[in-house]
Design an enzyme around this catalytic site. Structure first.
Site, PDB file in Angstrom:
ATOM      1  CE  LYS A  86      -3.996   2.169   0.480  1.00  0.00           C
ATOM      2  NZ  LYS A  86      -3.524   3.003  -0.809  1.00  0.00           N
ATOM      3  CD  GLN A 107       3.077   4.896   2.220  1.00  0.00           C
ATOM      4  OE1 GLN A 107       3.781   5.759   1.295  1.00  0.00           O
ATOM      5  NE2 GLN A 107       2.136   5.087   3.008  1.00  0.00           N
ATOM      6  CE  LYS A 110       4.047   7.666   5.512  1.00  0.00           C
ATOM      7  NZ  LYS A 110       3.895   8.704   4.380  1.00  0.00           N
ATOM      8  CE  LYS A 122       4.837   7.396  -1.971  1.00  0.00           C
ATOM      9  NZ  LYS A 122       4.253   7.851  -1.204  1.00  0.00           N
ATOM     10  N   GLY A 161      -2.581   8.394  -4.407  1.00  0.00           N
ATOM     11  CA  GLY A 161      -1.870   9.447  -4.829  1.00  0.00           C
ATOM     12  C   GLY A 161      -0.609  10.053  -3.885  1.00  0.00           C
ATOM     13  CG  ASP A 162       3.614  10.997  -3.266  1.00  0.00           C
ATOM     14  OD1 ASP A 162       3.362  10.618  -1.734  1.00  0.00           O
ATOM     15  OD2 ASP A 162       4.466  11.440  -3.389  1.00  0.00           O
ATOM     16  CB  THR A 205      -1.898  13.637   4.167  1.00  0.00           C
ATOM     17  OG1 THR A 205      -2.340  12.612   3.462  1.00  0.00           O
ATOM     18  CG2 THR A 205      -0.691  13.712   4.497  1.00  0.00           C
ATOM     19  CG  ASN A 236      -3.948  16.410  -0.533  1.00  0.00           C
ATOM     20  OD1 ASN A 236      -3.545  15.698   0.562  1.00  0.00           O
ATOM     21  ND2 ASN A 236      -5.053  15.869  -0.992  1.00  0.00           N
ATOM     22  CB  SER A 381      -5.372   5.038   1.917  1.00  0.00           C
ATOM     23  OG  SER A 381      -5.366   5.864   1.132  1.00  0.00           O
TER      24      SER A 381
HETATM   25  P1  NDP Z   1       0.934  17.959  -4.516  1.00  0.00           P
HETATM   26  O1  NDP Z   1       1.454  17.183  -5.677  1.00  0.00           O
HETATM   27  O2  NDP Z   1      -0.372  17.902  -4.144  1.00  0.00           O
HETATM   28  O3  NDP Z   1       1.688  19.223  -3.866  1.00  0.00           O
HETATM   29  C1  NDP Z   1       3.215  18.984  -3.808  1.00  0.00           C
HETATM   30  C2  NDP Z   1       3.501  20.530  -3.432  1.00  0.00           C
HETATM   31  O4  NDP Z   1       4.885  20.498  -3.190  1.00  0.00           O
HETATM   32  C3  NDP Z   1       3.408  21.474  -4.478  1.00  0.00           C
HETATM   33  O5  NDP Z   1       3.265  22.599  -3.933  1.00  0.00           O
HETATM   34  C4  NDP Z   1       4.609  21.360  -5.339  1.00  0.00           C
HETATM   35  O6  NDP Z   1       4.998  22.763  -6.176  1.00  0.00           O
HETATM   36  C5  NDP Z   1       5.607  21.305  -4.163  1.00  0.00           C
HETATM   37  N1  NDP Z   1       6.950  20.716  -4.712  1.00  0.00           N
HETATM   38  C6  NDP Z   1       6.867  19.359  -5.227  1.00  0.00           C
HETATM   39  N2  NDP Z   1       8.056  19.055  -5.554  1.00  0.00           N
HETATM   40  C7  NDP Z   1       8.887  19.784  -5.225  1.00  0.00           C
HETATM   41  C8  NDP Z   1      10.236  20.100  -5.327  1.00  0.00           C
HETATM   42  N3  NDP Z   1      11.042  19.109  -5.734  1.00  0.00           N
HETATM   43  N4  NDP Z   1      10.889  21.373  -4.772  1.00  0.00           N
HETATM   44  C9  NDP Z   1       9.965  22.404  -4.189  1.00  0.00           C
HETATM   45  N5  NDP Z   1       8.638  22.047  -4.150  1.00  0.00           N
HETATM   46  C10 NDP Z   1       8.173  20.885  -4.617  1.00  0.00           C
HETATM   47  O7  NDP Z   1       1.429  16.657  -3.394  1.00  0.00           O
HETATM   48  P2  NDP Z   1       1.013  16.454  -2.020  1.00  0.00           P
HETATM   49  O8  NDP Z   1       0.684  17.524  -1.230  1.00  0.00           O
HETATM   50  O9  NDP Z   1       0.153  15.135  -1.975  1.00  0.00           O
HETATM   51  O10 NDP Z   1       2.628  15.808  -1.313  1.00  0.00           O
HETATM   52  C11 NDP Z   1       3.325  16.537  -0.896  1.00  0.00           C
HETATM   53  C12 NDP Z   1       4.317  15.918   0.249  1.00  0.00           C
HETATM   54  O11 NDP Z   1       3.314  14.866   1.271  1.00  0.00           O
HETATM   55  C13 NDP Z   1       5.118  14.645  -0.422  1.00  0.00           C
HETATM   56  O12 NDP Z   1       6.300  14.592   0.281  1.00  0.00           O
HETATM   57  C14 NDP Z   1       4.290  13.486  -0.268  1.00  0.00           C
HETATM   58  O13 NDP Z   1       5.051  12.314  -0.460  1.00  0.00           O
HETATM   59  C15 NDP Z   1       3.760  13.689   1.181  1.00  0.00           C
HETATM   60  N6  NDP Z   1       2.732  12.937   1.540  1.00  0.00           N
HETATM   61  C16 NDP Z   1       1.612  12.957   0.816  1.00  0.00           C
HETATM   62  C17 NDP Z   1       0.347  12.350   1.128  1.00  0.00           C
HETATM   63  C18 NDP Z   1      -0.853  12.419   0.334  1.00  0.00           C
HETATM   64  O14 NDP Z   1      -1.730  11.947   0.990  1.00  0.00           O
HETATM   65  N7  NDP Z   1      -1.063  13.096  -0.759  1.00  0.00           N
HETATM   66  C19 NDP Z   1       0.177  11.230   2.380  1.00  0.00           C
HETATM   67  C20 NDP Z   1       1.668  11.476   3.143  1.00  0.00           C
HETATM   68  C21 NDP Z   1       2.793  12.243   2.732  1.00  0.00           C
HETATM   69  P3  NDP Z   1       4.975  22.782  -7.573  1.00  0.00           P
HETATM   70  O15 NDP Z   1       3.362  22.733  -7.603  1.00  0.00           O
HETATM   71  O16 NDP Z   1       5.694  24.040  -7.967  1.00  0.00           O
HETATM   72  O17 NDP Z   1       5.580  21.568  -8.166  1.00  0.00           O
HETATM   73  O1  2IT Z   2       3.245   9.041   1.533  1.00  0.00           O
HETATM   74  C1  2IT Z   2       1.981   8.454   1.621  1.00  0.00           C
HETATM   75  O2  2IT Z   2       1.526   7.946   2.780  1.00  0.00           O
HETATM   76  C2  2IT Z   2       0.793   8.795   0.817  1.00  0.00           C
HETATM   77  N1  2IT Z   2       1.309   9.141  -0.477  1.00  0.00           N
HETATM   78  C3  2IT Z   2      -0.538   8.004   0.873  1.00  0.00           C
HETATM   79  C4  2IT Z   2      -0.159   6.757   0.332  1.00  0.00           C
HETATM   80  C5  2IT Z   2      -1.848   5.950   0.690  1.00  0.00           C
HETATM   81  O3  2IT Z   2      -1.774   4.762   0.168  1.00  0.00           O
HETATM   82  O4  2IT Z   2      -2.802   6.494   0.929  1.00  0.00           O
END
Ligand code: NDP
Ligand code: 2IT
Length: 449
Positions: A86, A107, A110, A122, A161-162, A205, A236, A381
């Site tokens: 997952k 993960q 986590k 992943k 998603g991520d 998240t 997100n 999830s």
């Molecule tokens: P999104 O794609 O929704 O948003 C990512 C954000 O981070 C955007 O603002 C993006 O800017 C910025 N970003 C991405 N890559 C870079 C980079 N290399 N340098 C600077 N800024 C960057 O992703 P999420 O919000 O879902 O994910 C954000 C973080 O949270 C990640 O580390 C992800 O692994 C983690 N995460 C996400 C979960 C989820 O449920 N979605 C769960 C747990 C962890 P730009 O638009 O300019 O690329």
């Molecule tokens: O980093 C993370 O925990 C996620 N991107 C969410 C993973 C999931 O299966 O909901």
């Protein structure tokens, strides 16, 4: 122990992010291996460091100009000791096996922390969704999932998603799965509400991060209420961190994207947050536009080769890095310490460089690792999977209550595990110790396979 890390580095020398994640866990669990010689005997750590399976595949698709494009797709099926694989899918040009291995490794731990039966995985692609039309994203997702479909399943491996993968991409992939499989199961999470998705998965998240932080602050008789908060990212996780901070009476003052950040001295309120959501999720614009709309905000463009990020040098009580890995370096960490930040809650996965994490751990700052404080997303999830297995839906209140319970339990388990091994109030060690023990026991029970 150092020989185990050396071996990891020797095997895959070009994967620094994976080495970094591995080193943090190895550093934490020394005393656990001392106390449990059976973990050593069964080479549990060595086995957890090797993915059970890594899949790499070609994704060909046609862009709006009629040109054929070729990307790479991946899935790292890291560990299935406690449940089906997952974990999310990331679409970003920086994606390569080292990033996905670090994410899949994190993960695994986590998911063990959530208390739900989920293993670690992943995947993703080096596809860059920025500037692509809806049609291009759809064709890419269809071709990506056409291959991934043969490796996943609701009891086998359940992606979500991520970075770069949100509800739009999940929809296109789910549609492709359904066409290929002629069935309707919860093969992906983060589905739309009304077609298998769970209420609050989108928010989970960020909400979970703030719930976890509230637990940390309550533990020292404090609270998020009234705190001035720095948030990075504007996707997100960042959006829903800001949202829950507002619900809980805190004052978020920044968000960012990869081009720069905005600092809004007056605070980001509900209306401004609605604007950010529209800007990033619908218009897919840049955060710079926020400062053009709101005169209370200043925009700071990222400088090439900047030695530190001025975002982390703004005076505030709490900091929530919610963008990406290694976005906070040692200088940034020094600034956060100098400015007497009370709490750093990781929303992103591994947002602190190793040196930065060390500086923070040696300070008085309350510090939670992403694998604990951002686990609310994958936990929800898991709740979506439960609903899909049962063929029913939970109410928003039920999901929210369960999410709060899970975050509280993770908090308690981290503290207890760190205390048991003599590291009082160390959430990094606590998270690693608690989850490692759980996965290790399952690994031994299932034999050498
Ligand atoms: P999104 O794609 O929704 O948003 C990512 C954000 O981070 C955007 O603002 C993006 O800017 C910025 N970003 C991405 N890559 C870079 C980079 N290399 N340098 C600077 N800024 C960057 O992703 P999420 O919000 O879902 O994910 C954000 C973080 O949270 C990640 O580390 C992800 O692994 C983690 N995460 C996400 C979960 C989820 O449920 N979605 C769960 C747990 C962890 P730009 O638009 O300019 O690329
Ligand atoms: O980093 C993370 O925990 C996620 N991107 C969410 C993973 C999931 O299966 O909901």
């Amino acid at each position: 122990m150092s020989d185990i890390l050396e071996n990891v580095k020797k095997r895959d020398p070009h994967e620094p992010e994976f080495h970094q994640a591995a080193e943090e866990v190895i550093d934490s669990i020394g005393p656990v291996l001392e106390k449990h010689p059976e973990f050593r005997k069964h080479k549990v750590l060595e086995r957890l460091l090797e993915p059970e399976r890594q899949i790499s595949f070609k994704v060909s698709w046609v862009d709006d100009q009629g040109e054929v494009q070729v990307n790479r797709g991946y899935r790292v099926q890291m560990n299935s000791a406690i449940g089906p694989y997952k974990g999310g899918l990331r679409f970003h040009p920086s994606v390569y096996p080292g990033i996905l291995k670090f994410l899949a490794f994190e993960q695994t731990f986590k998911n063990a922390l959530t208390g739900l039966p989920m293993g670690g995985g992943k995947g993703g692609s080096d596809f860059n969704p920025k500037g692509k039309s809806d049609g291009e994203v759809m064709r890419f997702c269809q071709n990506f999932f056409m291959e991934l479909n043969r490796h996943v399943g609701h009891r086998i491996d359940v992606p979500a998603g991520d970075i770069g993968v949100g509800s739009r991409e999940i929809g296109y992939m789910f549609g492709t799965y359904k066409k290929l499989s002629n069935e309707f199961t919860g093969v992906l999470t983060g589905k739309g509400v009304g077609w298998g998705g769970s209420l609050l998965r989108t928010e989970a998240t960020g909400y979970g991060l703030v719930y976890f932080s509230e637990n940390m602050l309550n533990h020292i008789n404090d609270s998020v209420k009234g705190k001035t908060c720095l948030v990075s990212g504007s996707g997100n996780v960042a959006q829903h961190t800001v949202e829950k901070l507002l619900h809980m009476g805190a004052k978020p003052i920044s968000v960012s994207d990869s081009s720069g950040f905005i600092y809004d001295e007056e605070g980001i309120d509900e209306d401004k947050l609605a604007y950010i959501k529209e800007l990033k999720n619908v218009k897919r614009g840049r955060i710079k536009e926020y400062a053009e709309k709101y005169s209370s905000a200043k925009y700071f463009a990222s400088e090439k080769d900047q030695s530190s990020n001025p975002l982390w040098d703004i005076k505030a009580d709490c900091a929530f890095p919610c963008a990406t890995q290694n976005e906070v370096n040692a200088k940034d960490a020094e600034n956060l310490v100098k400015n007497k930040v009370v709490l750093i809650g990781e929303g992103a996965n591994m947002p602190l460089e190793a040196d930065a994490a060390k500086i923070v751990i040696d300070s008085d700052i309350l510090y939670s690792p992403g694998k604990a404080s951002n686990a609310g997303g994958v936990a929800t999830s898991g709740i979506e999977m439960m609903q899909n297995y049962m063929g029913s839906y939970w109410s928003k209140e039920q999901v929210d209550k369960k999410l709060q319970e899970i975050m509280k339990e993770i908090h308690t388990n981290c503290l207890q595990a760190s205390e048991e091994y003599g590291f009082k109030n160390d959430y990094v060690k606590g998270a690693n110790i608690y989850s490692f023990k759980k996965v290790a026991r399952a690994t031994i029970a299932q034999g050498i396979i």
